[in-house]
Design a protein around this motif. Structure first.
Motif, mmCIF file in Angstrom:
data_model
loop_
_atom_site.group_PDB
_atom_site.id
_atom_site.type_symbol
_atom_site.label_atom_id
_atom_site.label_comp_id
_atom_site.label_asym_id
_atom_site.label_seq_id
_atom_site.Cartn_x
_atom_site.Cartn_y
_atom_site.Cartn_z
ATOM 1 N N GLY A 178 -5.646 0.383 -6.985
ATOM 2 C CA GLY A 178 -4.546 -0.652 -7.376
ATOM 3 C C GLY A 178 -3.275 -0.586 -6.761
ATOM 4 O O GLY A 178 -2.535 -1.558 -6.975
ATOM 5 N N LEU A 179 -2.983 0.637 -5.919
ATOM 6 C CA LEU A 179 -1.568 0.827 -5.612
ATOM 7 C C LEU A 179 -1.360 -0.004 -4.285
ATOM 8 O O LEU A 179 -0.413 -0.735 -4.122
ATOM 9 C CB LEU A 179 -1.397 2.307 -5.118
ATOM 10 C CG LEU A 179 -1.382 3.233 -6.231
ATOM 11 C CD1 LEU A 179 -0.932 4.774 -5.840
ATOM 12 C CD2 LEU A 179 -0.233 2.644 -7.336
ATOM 13 N N ASP A 180 -2.507 -0.329 -3.572
ATOM 14 C CA ASP A 180 -2.585 -1.369 -2.680
ATOM 15 C C ASP A 180 -3.054 -2.646 -3.327
ATOM 16 O O ASP A 180 -3.993 -2.728 -4.206
ATOM 17 C CB ASP A 180 -3.476 -1.081 -1.416
ATOM 18 C CG ASP A 180 -4.819 -1.263 -1.725
ATOM 19 O OD1 ASP A 180 -5.544 -2.373 -1.816
ATOM 20 O OD2 ASP A 180 -5.556 -0.026 -1.921
ATOM 21 N N ASN A 181 -2.781 -3.862 -2.715
ATOM 22 C CA ASN A 181 -2.936 -5.163 -3.443
ATOM 23 C C ASN A 181 -4.076 -5.987 -2.596
ATOM 24 O O ASN A 181 -3.612 -7.348 -2.601
ATOM 25 C CB ASN A 181 -1.728 -5.726 -4.087
ATOM 26 C CG ASN A 181 -0.769 -6.137 -2.851
ATOM 27 O OD1 ASN A 181 -0.842 -5.804 -1.994
ATOM 28 N ND2 ASN A 181 0.186 -7.151 -3.200
ATOM 29 N N ALA A 182 -4.729 -5.567 -1.812
ATOM 30 C CA ALA A 182 -5.571 -6.491 -1.073
ATOM 31 C C ALA A 182 -6.889 -6.345 -1.628
ATOM 32 O O ALA A 182 -7.408 -5.472 -1.863
ATOM 33 C CB ALA A 182 -5.662 -5.701 0.325
ATOM 34 N N PRO A 183 -7.458 -7.533 -1.789
ATOM 35 C CA PRO A 183 -6.982 -8.745 -1.846
ATOM 36 C C PRO A 183 -5.914 -9.274 -3.010
ATOM 37 O O PRO A 183 -5.686 -8.210 -3.796
ATOM 38 C CB PRO A 183 -8.107 -9.846 -1.761
ATOM 39 C CG PRO A 183 -9.017 -8.949 -2.742
ATOM 40 C CD PRO A 183 -9.014 -7.587 -2.398
ATOM 41 N N LYS A 184 -5.520 -10.320 -2.967
ATOM 42 C CA LYS A 184 -4.505 -10.726 -4.015
ATOM 43 C C LYS A 184 -5.087 -10.687 -5.525
ATOM 44 O O LYS A 184 -6.238 -10.855 -5.587
ATOM 45 C CB LYS A 184 -4.049 -11.992 -3.766
ATOM 46 C CG LYS A 184 -4.795 -13.226 -3.787
ATOM 47 C CD LYS A 184 -4.002 -14.503 -3.291
ATOM 48 C CE LYS A 184 -5.221 -15.721 -3.405
ATOM 49 N NZ LYS A 184 -5.948 -15.870 -2.336
ATOM 50 N N ALA A 195 0.766 -1.069 0.221
ATOM 51 C CA ALA A 195 -0.156 -0.047 -0.016
ATOM 52 C C ALA A 195 0.912 1.363 0.059
ATOM 53 O O ALA A 195 2.200 1.155 0.501
ATOM 54 C CB ALA A 195 -0.747 0.131 1.287
ATOM 55 N N PRO A 196 0.399 2.406 -0.189
ATOM 56 C CA PRO A 196 1.249 3.746 -0.446
ATOM 57 C C PRO A 196 1.130 4.136 1.162
ATOM 58 O O PRO A 196 0.373 3.946 1.953
ATOM 59 C CB PRO A 196 0.284 4.533 -0.962
ATOM 60 C CG PRO A 196 -0.738 3.756 -1.880
ATOM 61 C CD PRO A 196 -0.949 2.689 -1.217
#
Length: 641
Positions: free
Chosen positions: A174-180, A154-155
């Motif tokens: 999409g800068l964070d990737n939760a969930p995969k 995450a940023p």
């Protein structure tokens, strides 16, 4: 068994996170809300490796984001001179969509930062690049954080964009990737395992009472119904023979697609007294491939699609239905499904029986949802979302909160009731949906720990993130609007309600996988606000026909405009009097399919929704109420109180 709301990766908050220059480095504008709340200093595990890949969507704000919201309000408000002055999909894009110059400028900036643009449409640019390039482009460091026992990227600060883009970027997702990340090109699984109701059943509410069973609340309680059908629901909510939904199109969005939907829907209609589907009445718009099939439990969504299609047709048998399936249950794919409806003006009404809890919402995804809802409102499209099946969500999450996207001020949140339709298809009463379960005692002389433990109920309550919209002013009591403390009134859900209690639910027909591996059609009773949403969508199709086919669009201003009139049943938890409690008796298979493992008999008490209560007037279980005969009648002309 209530149908559970499938979870979505992100969520929704009212309003567009605007670029804010005052908090950003010189020459940069901040995209507020792009750092998720869960990315805290205490959960920071250090910088993400620069070589890791990032895939994201850069959403475009368009020519006039504020003007879009303002016009969406104007065309939806019955008191506005612009009420009903909808635009076509093409006009909406021409007036509010991004310009070629904006797309080119954003593309050039991204490429100059080392980001590859892999796709462009009228809503967003799909981009990919390594972590180092993403950090250069968005002016923030990417770190790894722990969340729910797992580690996600995450940023470390909110993303920024060059001020020279002049507000062309709405947000980045999409800068964070939760969930995969999902996998591509998956094959849909076969239908899920069989579920059956055991019985005995009542044919209508109260038709069968077993006098040998113990009393509850001073009376013998009847067996639960086998499942209401279209004729009973239409009678309950004021539909006449001329109200069929003719000329109206209802879209349904869910994830994936049932491989047997056409055959199941046709068979169900034939067996249960609904008109058959004419050629082309039920169509599907599906993605080229599917993702996340295991993580999203793809076959579990087949029943949701089946319920939605059959409920809409049961209430509005002449309405066209278009099913728009998502490639997965993630926000990206569900947003794409909603965008297809808006960009192609596929329908007048959109039923959505999915959501997540508000604590999981992120403002970046929220902005993308709200933009779609506002564009739909401008085009005369109304979005209806189930309010949730876990009451105040304390039992399921430990925190009192509402569901999303139902919390958006730009959608109609549909709550739930327990419904009694009596002999001759007569409406008797409704309670707010909230159920407790007490099993029959071992000696058969009582109900253990009556009323028993809470099982499920209509979602509702006060949002922590969405301000009170204009249409709720003067209707929603301050005790609810200010329930979170402070002086700022917040959005309260739901807005309207319909039958949802699985103990007074809808009979649905679906192909399922039986223990021997065979695929067979079967029928069973089901509920949840996943039922209430398509029922209200069907009622809205009847209402649109009643007003001569003119789209209702975003309905909330007109729903609240009718508050306190004969348009609604004012639902309370005790419709037969303050001292009268109600319940039904259920007999269920222990293994959900046959009696080989035994049966269990229980009393399901009604009108007991966690900490929420259906009371006289607006409430956070049923909103303004449920449609009565006067509701459809009110659409015979322009309505004002």
């Amino acid at each position: 068994m209530a149908t559970a709301l499938p979870l979505v990766a992100g969520a929704l908050a009212l309003g567009i996170p605007t670029a804010q220059a005052d908090s950003a480095p010189h020459g940069r504008d901040t995209l507020s809300g792009t750092k998720p709340a869960w990315a805290t200093a205490g959960s920071d595990r250090g910088a993400t490796d620069d070589g890791n890949k990032v895939s994201a969507r850069v959403y475009l704000a368009g020519r006039d984001a504020k003007g879009l919201a303002d016009y969406a309000k104007a065309v939806s408000d019955p008191s506005s001179p612009h009420y009903g002055a909808y635009l076509s999909a093409g006009q909406t894009q021409a007036r509010f969509g991004p310009t070629r110059q904006q797309k080119d400028a954003v593309t050039a900036w991204l490429k100059g930062s080392g980001i590859e643009v892999t796709g462009v449409n009228q809503h967003y640019l799909s981009v990919t690049g390594d972590v180092a390039a993403a950090e250069r482009a968005f002016g923030t460091q990417l770190h790894d954080y722990t969340k729910g026992g797992k580690v996600y990227r995450a940023p470390s600060n909110a993303a920024t964009v060059p001020a020279s883009l002049h507000g062309a970027v709405l947000t980045v997702v999409g800068l964070d990737n939760a969930p995969k990340r999902a996998k591509h090109d998956e094959t849909l699984p076969p239908p899920g395992p069989v579920f059956k109701n055991a019985g005995p059943f009542s044919a209508y509410y109260g038709s069968w009472t077993d006098r040998s069973l113990p009393s509850a609340y001073g009376a013998k309680q009847p067996y639960a119904i086998k499942g209401y059908t279209g004729k009973q629901l239409r009678a309950a909510y004021g539909a006449k023979s001329r109200n069929t939904g003719k000329g109206v199109t209802v879209a349904i969005t869910d994830a994936f697609a049932s491989p047997t939907i056409a055959a199941d829907a046709a068979r169900y209609a034939q067996r249960n007294g609904d008109p058959g589907y004419r050629k082309g009445q039920l169509t599907q718009v599906l993605p080229d491939d599917y993702r996340y099939t295991e993580e999203c439990d793809a076959s579990g969504w087949y029943g949701e699609e089946t319920l939605d299609v059959e409920a809409v047709h049961a209430v509005a048998p002449a309405a066209d239905i278009v099913y728009v399936g998502g490639a997965s249950c993630t926000d990206d794919d569900l947003l794409d499904s909603l965008a297809k409806v808006v960009d192609n003006r596929l329908a007048d009404i959109v039923s959505n029986s999915w959501g997540d809890v508000e604590a999981n919402e992120t403002p970046d995804v929220a902005a993308a949802y709200d933009q779609i809802f506002q564009q739909g409102a401008v085009e005369g499209i109304g979005f209806y979302f189930s309010s949730g099946d876990s009451g105040d969500n304390v039992a399921s999450t430990g925190t009192k909160q509402v569901d999303t996207p139902a919390n958006s001020a730009w959608v109609t949140a549909v709550g739930g009731t327990s419904l009694a339709v009596g002999k001759g298809d007569t409406y008797q009463w409704e309670t707010g949906w909230g159920t407790t379960k007490a099993n029959l005692s071992a000696d058969g002389t009582g109900w253990d720990a009556l009323p028993g433990a809470y099982t499920s109920g209509a979602g509702g309550g006060t949002s922590k993130t969405v301000a009170q919209p204009f249409y709720q002013r003067g209707v929603v009591p301050d005790a609810l609007a200010l329930a979170n403390g402070g002086t700022a009134r917040q959005r309260v859900t739901p807005d309207i309600a319909a039958v949802a209690d699985p103990n007074t639910g809808f009979l649905v027909g679906q192909t399922q996988t039986f223990p021997d591996g065979s695929l067979q059609y079967g029928e069973y009773r089901i509920g949840g606000t996943s039922l209430a949403a398509p029922v209200i969508a069907g009622v809205q199709a009847l209402a649109q026909q009643a007003r001569g086919g003119q789209p209702i669009g975003f309905a909330n201003p007109s729903l609240y405009d009718r508050y306190g009139t004969a348009s609604y049943h004012d639902v309370t938890d005790h419709p037969l009097g303050a001292g009268v409690s109600l319940g039904v008796v259920r007999v269920d298979y222990v293994n959900s399919q046959d009696d080989s493992d035994g049966l269990v008999t229980s009393l399901r008490s009604l009108g007991r929704d966690s900490s929420l209560h259906a009371v006289v007037g607006y409430d956070d279980v049923t909103g303004v109420g449920t449609p009565a005969a006067g509701y459809l009648t009110s659409f015979g002309g322009h309505h004002r109180r």
